[in-house]
Motif scaffolding. Structure first.
Motif, short mmCIF file in Angstrom:
data_model
loop_
_atom_site.label_atom_id
_atom_site.label_comp_id
_atom_site.label_asym_id
_atom_site.label_seq_id
_atom_site.Cartn_x
_atom_site.Cartn_y
_atom_site.Cartn_z
N UNK A 109 0.83 -1.33 0.02
CA UNK A 109 0.18 0.00 -0.11
C UNK A 109 0.83 1.44 -0.07
N UNK A 110 1.77 1.32 0.77
CA UNK A 110 2.78 2.64 0.93
C UNK A 110 3.48 2.65 -0.63
N UNK A 111 3.94 1.32 -0.92
CA UNK A 111 4.48 1.64 -2.37
C UNK A 111 3.69 2.09 -3.33
N UNK A 112 2.63 1.53 -3.47
CA UNK A 112 1.30 2.17 -4.42
C UNK A 112 1.19 3.57 -4.26
N UNK A 113 0.78 3.86 -3.16
CA UNK A 113 0.70 5.42 -2.75
C UNK A 113 1.87 6.24 -3.21
N UNK A 114 3.12 5.86 -3.01
CA UNK A 114 4.31 6.37 -3.17
C UNK A 114 4.33 6.60 -4.58
N UNK A 115 4.16 5.45 -5.44
CA UNK A 115 4.40 5.64 -6.86
C UNK A 115 3.29 6.63 -7.44
N UNK A 153 -4.09 -1.93 -8.58
CA UNK A 153 -4.38 -2.91 -9.54
C UNK A 153 -3.19 -3.47 -10.65
N UNK A 154 -2.54 -2.70 -10.97
CA UNK A 154 -1.01 -3.13 -11.76
C UNK A 154 -0.14 -3.71 -10.74
N UNK A 155 0.24 -2.98 -9.56
CA UNK A 155 1.14 -3.71 -8.51
C UNK A 155 0.37 -5.08 -8.19
N UNK A 156 -0.85 -5.10 -7.81
CA UNK A 156 -1.29 -6.46 -7.39
C UNK A 156 -1.04 -7.40 -8.48
N UNK A 193 2.78 -8.35 -8.57
CA UNK A 193 3.22 -9.13 -7.40
C UNK A 193 2.56 -10.21 -6.57
N UNK A 194 1.31 -10.38 -7.08
CA UNK A 194 0.19 -11.38 -6.61
C UNK A 194 -0.48 -12.06 -7.79
N UNK A 195 -0.31 -11.69 -9.02
CA UNK A 195 -1.02 -12.51 -10.10
C UNK A 195 -2.52 -11.68 -10.25
N UNK A 196 -3.07 -11.28 -9.27
CA UNK A 196 -4.39 -10.69 -9.60
C UNK A 196 -4.68 -9.80 -8.51
N UNK A 197 -5.69 -9.09 -8.66
CA UNK A 197 -6.35 -8.18 -7.40
C UNK A 197 -6.77 -9.11 -6.31
N UNK A 198 -7.35 -10.31 -6.67
CA UNK A 198 -8.11 -11.39 -5.81
C UNK A 198 -7.12 -11.83 -5.04
N UNK A 199 -6.05 -12.31 -5.60
CA UNK A 199 -4.87 -12.92 -5.03
C UNK A 199 -4.24 -11.90 -3.78
N UNK A 200 -4.04 -10.65 -4.32
CA UNK A 200 -3.61 -9.66 -3.31
C UNK A 200 -4.61 -9.51 -1.94
N UNK A 201 -5.87 -9.33 -2.34
CA UNK A 201 -6.74 -9.07 -1.42
C UNK A 201 -6.73 -10.57 -0.62
N UNK A 202 -6.51 -11.65 -0.92
CA UNK A 202 -6.41 -12.70 -0.05
C UNK A 202 -5.24 -12.88 0.81
N UNK A 203 -4.27 -12.24 0.34
CA UNK A 203 -3.00 -12.18 1.08
C UNK A 203 -2.98 -10.61 1.82
N UNK A 204 -4.03 -9.72 1.99
CA UNK A 204 -3.84 -8.58 2.52
C UNK A 204 -2.97 -7.91 2.03
N UNK A 205 -2.92 -7.64 0.91
CA UNK A 205 -1.65 -6.61 0.14
C UNK A 205 -1.05 -5.52 0.98
N UNK A 206 -2.35 -5.00 1.62
CA UNK A 206 -2.04 -3.64 2.01
C UNK A 206 -1.02 -3.69 3.26
N UNK A 207 -1.36 -4.78 3.84
CA UNK A 207 -0.42 -5.19 5.00
C UNK A 207 0.75 -5.63 5.08
#
Length: 201
Positions: free
Chosen positions: A9-15, A171-174, A177-191
């Motif tokens: 999340x920090x990375x995405x906001x920073x970018x 969306x692009x970062x997810x 780094x995770x293959x999809x938005x869904x996979x990122x959400x399941x991994x709690x990408x923001x944390x």
């Protein structure tokens, strides 16, 4: 630039802030109704960037504020917003300022002006937000009312959209780094923390 131990999340906001502060973009040469309009490359020469940090924290703009309100009414909401303001310097401001400064720009945070903070604190919380109303209405109620007074009718009813989502950076970062938005959400990408490898290991 963003920090030593950061989350996606920090990375995405920073970018998103870094790209926005670069000032490179496109403008349209016609109104939205013209089907033949062309996009023209544009570079902003602005040296100062206005950043909205502090608006959500002081005017109940986050989803967690609704949760705090439901669980603990006005007192719970007050405590959550107070915590947000106590940690904003650590969570947001350093990252945001560094990302913007990297493009030779200066960040200004009008919602964190002492007078603005003082005025918002003088209002009863139920005048600042009404979280019984739907998103895009009750959150940041006081700012929406000011926007209407200024004739910014469309902006006054827009639901909150965080910079990393509105810019599509998340969306692009997810995907990367995770293959999809869904996979990122399941991994709690923001944390999920991104830790750099040390050269000393």
């Amino acid at each position: 630039m963003i920090g030593l131990h950061i989350s996606y999340q920090d990375l995405n906001i920073g970018i998103a802030l870094w790209l926005a502060s670069g000032g490179n973009g496109w403008v349209s040469d016609a109104d939205d109704n013209d089907a033949t309009h062309a996009r023209i490359k544009y570079k902003s020469n602005a040296r100062i960037l206005l950043v909205g940090s502090g608006a959500d924290e002081q005017c109940a703009g986050y989803g967690r504020h609704r949760t705090s309100f439901r669980r603990g009414s006005w007192l719970g909401l007050h405590e959550e917003m107070k915590l947000d303001m106590q940690r904003i310097w650590k969570r947001n401001l350093g990252r945001d300022d560094r990302c913007i400064a990297d493009n030779g720009k200066e960040a200004r945070f009008p919602f964190l002006d002492e007078d603005v903070i003082r005025v918002l604190l003088d209002f009863p919380l139920w005048e600042v937000a009404n979280l019984d109303q739907p998103s895009g209405t009750g959150d940041k109620k006081i700012l929406r009312e000011v926007a209407e007074l200024l004739g910014l009718y469309e902006a006054a009813v827009l639901p909150k959209r965080a910079i990393q989502f509105g810019s599509r950076i998340a969306r692009e970062s997810n995907r990367k780094n995770f293959g999809s938005n869904r996979a990122a959400n399941q991994a709690s990408a923001g944390s999920v923390k991104i830790c750099r490898k040390s050269n000393f290991n």
